[in-house]
Design a protein around this motif. Structure first.
Motif, PDB file in Angstrom:
ATOM      1  N   GLU A 102       0.484  -0.758   4.445  1.00 40.08           N
ATOM      2  CA  GLU A 102       0.194   0.727   3.818  1.00 40.08           C
ATOM      3  C   GLU A 102      -0.058   0.480   2.325  1.00 40.08           C
ATOM      4  O   GLU A 102      -1.114   1.178   1.786  1.00 40.08           O
ATOM      5  CB  GLU A 102       1.513   1.736   3.867  1.00 40.08           C
ATOM      6  N   ALA A 103       0.223  -0.640   1.733  1.00 37.86           N
ATOM      7  CA  ALA A 103      -0.168  -0.861   0.243  1.00 37.86           C
ATOM      8  C   ALA A 103      -1.886  -0.856   0.275  1.00 37.86           C
ATOM      9  O   ALA A 103      -2.290  -0.330  -0.341  1.00 37.86           O
ATOM     10  CB  ALA A 103       0.519  -2.085  -0.228  1.00 37.86           C
ATOM     11  N   LEU A 104      -2.247  -1.889   1.299  1.00 40.95           N
ATOM     12  CA  LEU A 104      -3.543  -2.117   1.290  1.00 40.95           C
ATOM     13  C   LEU A 104      -4.360  -0.954   1.763  1.00 40.95           C
ATOM     14  O   LEU A 104      -5.563  -0.567   1.034  1.00 40.95           O
ATOM     15  CB  LEU A 104      -3.829  -3.179   2.337  1.00 40.95           C
ATOM     16  N   ARG A 105      -3.850  -0.188   2.884  1.00 45.47           N
ATOM     17  CA  ARG A 105      -4.637   1.110   3.221  1.00 45.47           C
ATOM     18  C   ARG A 105      -4.830   1.895   1.820  1.00 45.47           C
ATOM     19  O   ARG A 105      -5.886   2.532   1.799  1.00 45.47           O
ATOM     20  CB  ARG A 105      -4.049   1.687   4.539  1.00 45.47           C
ATOM     21  N   LEU A 106      -3.775   2.257   1.179  1.00 43.64           N
ATOM     22  CA  LEU A 106      -3.834   3.114   0.221  1.00 43.64           C
ATOM     23  C   LEU A 106      -4.516   2.732  -1.031  1.00 43.64           C
ATOM     24  O   LEU A 106      -5.502   3.516  -1.728  1.00 43.64           O
ATOM     25  CB  LEU A 106      -2.421   3.466  -0.526  1.00 43.64           C
ATOM     26  N   ALA A 107      -4.797   1.471  -1.329  1.00 44.38           N
ATOM     27  CA  ALA A 107      -5.308   0.803  -2.252  1.00 44.38           C
ATOM     28  C   ALA A 107      -6.791   1.063  -1.861  1.00 44.38           C
ATOM     29  O   ALA A 107      -7.985   1.584  -2.643  1.00 44.38           O
ATOM     30  CB  ALA A 107      -5.385  -0.587  -2.579  1.00 44.38           C
ATOM     31  N   MET A 108      -7.307   0.760  -0.575  1.00 50.24           N
ATOM     32  CA  MET A 108      -8.775   0.850  -0.338  1.00 50.24           C
ATOM     33  C   MET A 108      -9.312   2.202  -0.138  1.00 50.24           C
ATOM     34  O   MET A 108     -10.629   2.546  -0.311  1.00 50.24           O
ATOM     35  CB  MET A 108      -9.100  -0.044   1.157  1.00 50.24           C
ATOM     36  N   THR A 109      -8.399   3.126  -0.171  1.00 49.67           N
ATOM     37  CA  THR A 109      -8.764   4.765  -0.121  1.00 49.67           C
ATOM     38  C   THR A 109      -8.373   5.493  -1.239  1.00 49.67           C
ATOM     39  O   THR A 109      -8.037   6.670  -0.985  1.00 49.67           O
ATOM     40  CB  THR A 109      -8.208   5.231   1.315  1.00 49.67           C
ATOM     41  N   CYS A 110      -8.041   4.652  -2.401  1.00 49.05           N
ATOM     42  CA  CYS A 110      -7.592   5.156  -3.626  1.00 49.05           C
ATOM     43  C   CYS A 110      -8.478   6.316  -4.160  1.00 49.05           C
ATOM     44  O   CYS A 110      -7.930   7.336  -4.698  1.00 49.05           O
ATOM     45  CB  CYS A 110      -7.236   4.152  -4.366  1.00 49.05           C
TER      46      CYS A 110
END
Length: 262
Positions: free
Chosen positions: A102-110
């Motif tokens: 989830e951390a990576l998903r949020l960062a990639m779609t920030c």
């Protein structure tokens, strides 16, 4: 919830701690560095000029990264019987994986702009990798009392820089600067300064982990000594043969713990 009939609960594993103060040491307390990222990110990302959505998503991404590390730590240190700890570790690892993804998903779609999102996602990816490397190094350093190795303070500081400083201070500062449109070199410089601050915070936290008052810090003052944890403080203490012998044996009684502090 799994219930255990009265009288059928297995005995606690040897060495399991039941003292309330000791249990507090296994739970990230109010001064624990793992809860700093969200605060720092909110403050630094507040300079974003085009709205709060990107800042919020990046803040939550960094908080998820910290929570993933905390989940595994809690399972590893939980003062519970082996039969419960095994299940708890599995649950913590699964939860940690979900939080990391989830951390990576949020960062990639920030932000909808891929050109701005990609550098921020790279910061979070770097922080995740650095944290994992630091966690592994911490495990290896913890074996020192069984191998006879004497880790130098410089190696311990390098481990803390990887394990904690990157995701708690360095990454939020870099991500906030990049989202605000700062030059990458400026953002990198802020990240390096943040890493230094994070290491300093961790050293203070380690001192509190031995000499702090549990009712104020929210953590045990015995855990690091009992576990032989590799910190800058214990590295200097191990230069005294008497202290080294106590730490290698794993001080257990109040008298031994106090002797190690002195």
């Amino acid at each position: 919830m799994v219930s255990v009939p009265a009288g059928s609960r297995p005995p606690e594993a040897p060495g399991a701690r039941t003292d309330p103060a000791a249990r507090r040491g296994d739970v990230p307390g109010p001064l624990d560095a793992r809860w700093v990222p969200a605060l720092l990110a909110c403050l630094t990302l507040g300079i974003v000029a085009d709205g709060w959505e990107a800042a919020t998503r990046t803040t939550v991404a960094l908080a998820c990264l910290g929570a993933a590390a905390a989940a595994v730590l809690l399972a590893a240190r939980a003062p519970t019987p082996d039969w419960i700890r095994g299940a708890g570790t599995a649950v913590a690892l699964i939860g940690g994986d979900v939080l990391l993804v989830e951390a990576l998903r949020l960062a990639m779609t920030c932000t909808p702009d891929p050109g701005r999102a990609a550098p921020v996602a790279a910061v979070v990816l770097d922080a995740a990798t650095a944290s994992a490397a630091g966690e592994l190094e911490d495990v290896l350093l913890g074996l020192a009392r069984h191998t006879g190795e004497e880790p130098e303070p410089e190696r311990i500081l390098a481990m803390q820089r990887l394990k904690t400083a990157h995701y708690t201070v360095s990454a939020p500062l870099r991500a906030g600067a990049l989202l605000a449109g700062a030059d990458p070199d400026v953002a990198a410089g802020l990240g390096e300064a943040g890493a230094d601050l994070g290491v300093a915070y961790q050293v203070v936290d380690d001192v509190l982990g031995v000499f702090g008052a549990p009712e104020q810090t929210g953590k045990s003052a015995d855990g690091d000594l009992r576990e032989g944890k590799a910190t800058v403080l214990t590295a200097h203490g191990r230069r005294d043969p008497a202290v080294r012998a106590l730490l290698d044996a794993g001080p257990a009684t109040p008298e031994e713990l106090e002797a190690a502090r002195r």
